[in-house]
Design an enzyme around this catalytic site. Structure first.
Site, PDB file in Angstrom:
ATOM      1  N   GLY A  43     -59.137  34.520 -61.163  1.00  0.00           N
ATOM      2  CA  GLY A  43     -58.390  35.184 -62.236  1.00  0.00           C
ATOM      3  C   GLY A  43     -56.893  34.949 -62.163  1.00  0.00           C
ATOM      4  O   GLY A  43     -56.109  35.734 -62.680  1.00  0.00           O
ATOM      5  N   GLU A  52     -50.801  23.849 -52.290  1.00  0.00           N
ATOM      6  CA  GLU A  52     -51.067  22.642 -53.077  1.00  0.00           C
ATOM      7  C   GLU A  52     -49.767  22.140 -53.676  1.00  0.00           C
ATOM      8  O   GLU A  52     -48.863  22.927 -53.934  1.00  0.00           O
ATOM      9  CB  GLU A  52     -52.018  22.970 -54.250  1.00  0.00           C
ATOM     10  CG  GLU A  52     -53.466  22.896 -53.886  1.00  0.00           C
ATOM     11  CD  GLU A  52     -54.387  23.276 -55.025  1.00  0.00           C
ATOM     12  OE1 GLU A  52     -53.919  23.539 -56.151  1.00  0.00           O
ATOM     13  OE2 GLU A  52     -55.593  23.329 -54.781  1.00  0.00           O
ATOM     14  N   ARG A  55     -71.340  29.767 -61.756  1.00  0.00           N
ATOM     15  CA  ARG A  55     -71.940  30.717 -62.697  1.00  0.00           C
ATOM     16  C   ARG A  55     -71.717  30.212 -64.109  1.00  0.00           C
ATOM     17  O   ARG A  55     -71.053  29.203 -64.312  1.00  0.00           O
ATOM     18  CB  ARG A  55     -71.260  32.080 -62.546  1.00  0.00           C
ATOM     19  CG  ARG A  55     -69.752  31.940 -62.705  1.00  0.00           C
ATOM     20  CD  ARG A  55     -69.022  33.234 -62.842  1.00  0.00           C
ATOM     21  NE  ARG A  55     -67.598  33.065 -62.687  1.00  0.00           N
ATOM     22  CZ  ARG A  55     -66.767  32.669 -63.641  1.00  0.00           C
ATOM     23  NH1 ARG A  55     -67.217  32.370 -64.840  1.00  0.00           N
ATOM     24  NH2 ARG A  55     -65.474  32.542 -63.415  1.00  0.00           N
TER      25      ARG A  55
HETATM   26  P1  ADP Z   1     -58.310  31.057 -60.354  1.00  0.00           P
HETATM   27  O1  ADP Z   1     -59.642  30.952 -59.702  1.00  0.00           O
HETATM   28  O2  ADP Z   1     -57.484  32.181 -59.859  1.00  0.00           O
HETATM   29  O3  ADP Z   1     -58.408  31.012 -61.862  1.00  0.00           O
HETATM   30  P2  ADP Z   1     -57.569  28.223 -60.205  1.00  0.00           P
HETATM   31  O4  ADP Z   1     -57.516  27.449 -58.952  1.00  0.00           O
HETATM   32  O5  ADP Z   1     -58.725  27.973 -61.138  1.00  0.00           O
HETATM   33  O6  ADP Z   1     -57.494  29.782 -59.866  1.00  0.00           O
HETATM   34  O7  ADP Z   1     -56.242  28.015 -61.034  1.00  0.00           O
HETATM   35  C1  ADP Z   1     -55.992  28.699 -62.226  1.00  0.00           C
HETATM   36  C2  ADP Z   1     -54.900  28.021 -63.013  1.00  0.00           C
HETATM   37  O8  ADP Z   1     -53.681  27.941 -62.228  1.00  0.00           O
HETATM   38  C3  ADP Z   1     -55.191  26.590 -63.395  1.00  0.00           C
HETATM   39  O9  ADP Z   1     -55.962  26.493 -64.577  1.00  0.00           O
HETATM   40  C4  ADP Z   1     -53.789  26.047 -63.575  1.00  0.00           C
HETATM   41  O10 ADP Z   1     -53.262  26.487 -64.811  1.00  0.00           O
HETATM   42  C5  ADP Z   1     -52.991  26.728 -62.484  1.00  0.00           C
HETATM   43  N1  ADP Z   1     -52.948  25.905 -61.244  1.00  0.00           N
HETATM   44  C6  ADP Z   1     -53.801  25.944 -60.202  1.00  0.00           C
HETATM   45  N2  ADP Z   1     -53.483  25.032 -59.261  1.00  0.00           N
HETATM   46  C7  ADP Z   1     -52.380  24.384 -59.712  1.00  0.00           C
HETATM   47  C8  ADP Z   1     -51.536  23.313 -59.198  1.00  0.00           C
HETATM   48  N3  ADP Z   1     -51.781  22.739 -58.007  1.00  0.00           N
HETATM   49  N4  ADP Z   1     -50.490  22.904 -59.960  1.00  0.00           N
HETATM   50  C9  ADP Z   1     -50.227  23.493 -61.169  1.00  0.00           C
HETATM   51  N5  ADP Z   1     -50.959  24.496 -61.687  1.00  0.00           N
HETATM   52  C10 ADP Z   1     -52.020  24.943 -60.986  1.00  0.00           C
END
Ligand code: ADP
Length: 452
Positions: free
Chosen positions: A164, A200, A291
């Protein structure tokens, strides 16, 4: 096939699952909190059980109450829906322990993908390109500084147990490292009870592109193409579309093949989504959602495949009868998330729906649980409807969506519908020219103070 499925969820997804069960001739059990007793899934289900108080912890996250409801009603499977217990390894294990089927992957895969560090490592070993960063947990500020010195700034701290969009903090320079690291850890601890964070490279202009997969227990895996979910606020999706304006047919086939091969080697069973950032022609894996996803409807519209029915079938041990060559993509689909939220601040806007009219017509699908006079409770997710529009081309889809959103009437609460209307008139959106930061960078100009 199952005879009776308990749906451990609420809202639009509970109805979505219920509809699939009805079509398959499977009886349904709805569970609900006290305040949700008048929800439509409770009315439509064959049986219903009140499982506890209004707070999620007392009801939709209350494992013992849900298991008791399943035992009392004689359900032979539990569908966890989206969110709540859908990725909970302990719940999946306990469901199996009670001789029922958890409609989802194995507890082992839930555990593996639930830890984002393990997920990235596993996927990288299976040939999936990942975002560069720390090799696992970052244990100190000094370690963070030394990794960032090598990779360059900006960097992003993320919670290993995250979801989230919570527990994420950016550091633009060495001066910001300590604060970002500590804040990410504190947020991770507060939200997930686990303060493990990793790092990252923070990509400056990526799109969020995810690949939908479907796998059975006999090694058959297909992908249903991609969804572009780049229009986000606070790292949460607001609008999703397929196909992505950024991908060519060849790129789609290439990433689809890489993903299906990896999922096959993993031995994963069920529906799942691999989420990537896509920048300058390259894919970077972020995480796998084990899921059904809110935006699954977009893929259903362009492929004609009912993902929930397929999910139930593979969980019941049936073989997939779809091969990759049978998956055809027709036209374009866009999903608009209608949240009961302020369009500008995104603060929740619970309350009574005073007036309601949903759009319709060819290619307009509404997945929703609300009705006139329904009172949106303050306890749960603010998603109140999904409008999914399908047409032959992206331009036709945008035109159809403008009409659909103009027809939509929801009075009594603020919703994101007004923002969607503005998006549909914006030149970048029309051109398909945006990245994950676009909405936040353009929100003020887009709304020009008109939306409150
Ligand atoms: P969550 O499970 O909390 O949703 P995610 O890893 O799916 O976390 O990341 C959610 C959002 O955060 C991604 O869709 C993107 O917009 C942003 N994000 C995640 N990692 C990066 C990154 N390394 N660089 C830039 N934006 C990122």
């Amino acid at each position: 096939m199952f005879k009776k499925i308990l749906i451990a969820n609420r809202g639009d997804v509970a109805i979505r699952v219920l509809r699939a069960c009805r079509e398959m001739g499977i009886k349904t059990v709805a569970v609900h909190s006290v305040v949700d007793s008048s929800l439509m899934h409770v009315k439509f289900a064959d049986e219903s059980v009140c499982i506890g108080g209004n707070r999620s912890a007392e009801s939709y996250l209350n494992i013992s109450a849900i298991l008791s409801a399943a035992e009392i009603t004689g359900a032979d499977a539990i569908h966890p829906g989206v969110g709540f217990l859908s990725e909970n390894e302990k719940f999946a294990t306990m469901v199996a322990g009670h001789n029922m089927t958890f409609i989802g992957p194995s507890p082992e895969h839930l555990r593996m993908m639930g830890d984002k560090i393990v997920a990235k490592k596993t996927m990288s070993e299976l040939g999936i390109p990942v975002v560069t960063g720390s090799d696992g947990e970052v244990k100190s500020v000094e370690e963070a500084k030394s990794i960032a010195a090598q990779s360059g700034y900006p960097v992003l701290f993320k919670a290993a147990s995250g979801g989230g969009g919570k527990g994420m903090k950016v550091a633009n320079s060495q001066d910001e490292i300590e604060n970002a690291y500590k804040m990410a850890k504190a947020e991770a601890k507060a939200n997930f009870g686990d303060d493990c964070v990793y790092m990252e490279r923070y990509l400056s202009h990526p799109r969020h592109i995810e690949i939908q997969i479907l796998a059975d227990a006999y090694g058959n895996v297909v992908h249903l193409g991609e969804r572009d979910c780049s229009i986000q606020r606070n790292h949460q999706k607001l609008l999703e579309e397929s196909p992505s304006a950024a991908l060519s047919k060849t790129q789609r086939e290439q990433i689809g093949e890489i993903v299906t091969n990896a999922v096959k080697k993993l031995g994963y069973v069920g529906v799942g989504t691999l989420e990537f950032l896509y920048e300058d022609g390259k894919f970077f894996f972020m995480e796998m959602n084990t899921r059904l996803q809110v935006e699954h409807s977009v893929s259903e519209e362009i492929t004609g495949i009912d993902l929930v029915k397929e999910q139930i079938r593979v969980a019941a041990g049936e073989k997939l009868n779809i091969k990759q060559e049978d998956v055809n993509f027709f036209g374009h689909a866009i999903e608009f998330r209608i949240n009961a939220e302020d369009s500008l601040t995104f603060m929740p806007s619970p309350g009574r729906i005073e007036e309601l009219y949903f759009p319709g017509g060819n290619g307009v699908r509404i997945d929703s649980h609300i009705y006139r006079d329904y009172v949106i409770p303050p306890y749960y997710d603010s998603l109140i409807a999904k409008i999914i529009v399908h047409a032959s081309t992206r331009d036709e889809c945008l035109a159809k969506a403008r009409g659909a959103l103009d027809e939509l009437v929801i009075e009594g609460v603020s919703t994101t519908a007004e923002l969607h209307k503005k998006l549909l008139c914006n030149k970048d959106i029309i051109a398909g020219d945006f990245d994950i930061h676009w909405l936040e960078n353009n929100l003020q100009t887009l709304t020009k103070g008109e939306i409150s």
